[in-house]
Motif scaffolding. Structure first.
Motif, short mmCIF file in Angstrom:
data_model
loop_
_atom_site.label_atom_id
_atom_site.label_comp_id
_atom_site.label_asym_id
_atom_site.label_seq_id
_atom_site.Cartn_x
_atom_site.Cartn_y
_atom_site.Cartn_z
N ARG A 139 0.80 -1.23 0.00
CA ARG A 139 0.00 0.00 0.00
C ARG A 139 0.83 1.28 0.00
NH1 ARG A 139 -5.52 1.44 3.42
NH2 ARG A 139 -5.36 3.70 3.21
N PRO A 140 1.90 1.42 0.81
CA PRO A 140 2.66 2.68 0.80
C PRO A 140 3.34 2.98 -0.54
CG PRO A 140 3.16 1.39 2.75
CD PRO A 140 2.41 0.50 1.83
N ILE A 141 3.63 1.94 -1.32
CA ILE A 141 4.28 2.17 -2.61
C ILE A 141 3.28 2.14 -3.76
CG2 ILE A 141 6.57 1.44 -1.87
CD1 ILE A 141 6.03 -1.33 -2.96
N ALA A 142 1.99 2.16 -3.39
CA ALA A 142 0.91 2.21 -4.38
C ALA A 142 0.02 3.41 -4.08
CB ALA A 142 0.11 0.92 -4.38
N TRP A 143 0.69 4.54 -3.84
CA TRP A 143 0.00 5.81 -3.59
C TRP A 143 -0.95 5.75 -2.39
CZ3 TRP A 143 -1.58 8.18 -8.99
CH2 TRP A 143 -0.43 8.29 -9.79
N ALA A 179 6.84 1.79 -9.56
CA ALA A 179 7.24 0.55 -10.21
C ALA A 179 8.58 0.04 -9.69
CB ALA A 179 7.29 0.74 -11.72
N GLU A 180 9.53 0.95 -9.46
CA GLU A 180 10.84 0.52 -8.97
C GLU A 180 10.73 -0.05 -7.57
OE1 GLU A 180 13.61 3.71 -9.29
OE2 GLU A 180 13.56 3.76 -11.49
N ALA A 181 9.90 0.57 -6.74
CA ALA A 181 9.74 0.08 -5.37
C ALA A 181 9.04 -1.28 -5.36
CB ALA A 181 8.95 1.09 -4.54
N GLU A 223 10.60 -4.47 -3.70
CA GLU A 223 9.93 -5.01 -2.52
C GLU A 223 9.44 -6.43 -2.74
OE1 GLU A 223 8.71 -5.00 1.38
OE2 GLU A 223 9.81 -3.38 0.37
N PHE A 224 9.06 -6.75 -3.98
CA PHE A 224 8.51 -8.08 -4.24
C PHE A 224 9.44 -8.94 -5.10
CE2 PHE A 224 4.97 -5.61 -2.78
CZ PHE A 224 4.26 -6.50 -2.00
N SER A 225 10.70 -8.55 -5.13
CA SER A 225 11.79 -9.37 -5.69
C SER A 225 11.52 -9.82 -7.13
CB SER A 225 12.03 -10.60 -4.80
OG SER A 225 12.34 -10.21 -3.48
N LEU A 226 11.14 -8.88 -7.97
CA LEU A 226 10.98 -9.20 -9.38
C LEU A 226 12.35 -9.44 -10.00
CD1 LEU A 226 8.15 -8.06 -8.72
CD2 LEU A 226 8.17 -6.99 -10.98
#
Length: 228
Positions: free
Chosen positions: A86-90, A184-186, A190-193
């Protein structure tokens, strides 16, 4: 329209009006025309692992170039994972309120995967084995050493997969919202893409609560359609 299609349409009272100039209708079309982006979700509702798997299984039936299937889906559904997203999705409330938020991932088109992707198609008797090199060669010509095309294909494939999930969700009585409001970078970090993966969009899915709008009017077809 061929004769078979004409005969089938005439036999179906829901679609026969199409031949008379009326908008066709059936369950699939009604699902598409009634879909709208959901803003309000039932935050107490959940989806089971199997329900999430079913949505992704339907999503993976969407088309991809050369059968690359260059996509991946991260189902963010635990409270802990939602709190990370949530914090990295506005800081959008739907991230934590929806039953699940999919991170829709496109993978850069890699023509070297074509033989592997087509192996099950050959094993199923759908495609003769001698055609595999005839697919791989053009794919290499299209994507090898063309990073923009690789990226374009990643976005295309992921978008097709997301659209299939959106309409499947609607047909099952669930709301959904495709979202581009995120870092997108975060998300990637954060989710190890993987290095060759792109977070194309977020897609919230879940049971709705009252307050969502119906589908908004679209531009007239005359404004967006041109015959050539």
């Amino acid at each position: 329209m061929n004769h078979t299609a004409t005969t089938a349409a005439a036999a179906d009272p829901e679609t026969s009006g199409w031949l008379a100039g009326k908008l066709p209708t059936n369950a699939v079309i009604e699902t598409i025309l009634s879909r709208s982006a959901a803003k309000y979700y039932d935050s107490a509702a959940t989806l089971s692992d199997d329900q999430i798997r079913d949505l992704v299984r339907i999503g993976t039936s969407a088309p991809t170039s050369f059968h690359l299937q260059n996509w991946r889906f991260v189902a963010v559904r635990s409270p802990e994972a939602k709190a990370r997203l949530r914090p990295i999705a506005w800081n959008q409330p739907t991230i934590t309120e929806a039953a699940v938020t999919f991170i829709i991932i496109g993978q850069l088109a890699d023509a070297s995967t074509v033989p592997e992707r087509l192996a099950p198609v050959v094993e199923a008797g759908i495609m003769p084995a001698h055609l595999v090199p005839e697919w791989e060669g053009p794919a290499r010509g299209l994507y090898d050493n063309h990073p923009q095309r690789q990226r374009d294909e990643a976005v295309r494939s992921a978008s097709f997969g997301a659209a299939a999930i959106i309409y499947a969700a609607r047909s099952l009585g669930l709301g959904s919202t495709p979202m581009i409001g995120f870092d997108a970078e975060a998300v990637h970090r954060e989710f190890s893409l993987a290095e060759d993966e792109i977070a194309v969009m977020l897609l919230t899915v879940g049971p709705e609560r009252p307050g969502n709008w119906p589908q908004k009017p679209r531009l007239p077809v005359a404004d967006v359609l041109h015959f050539a």
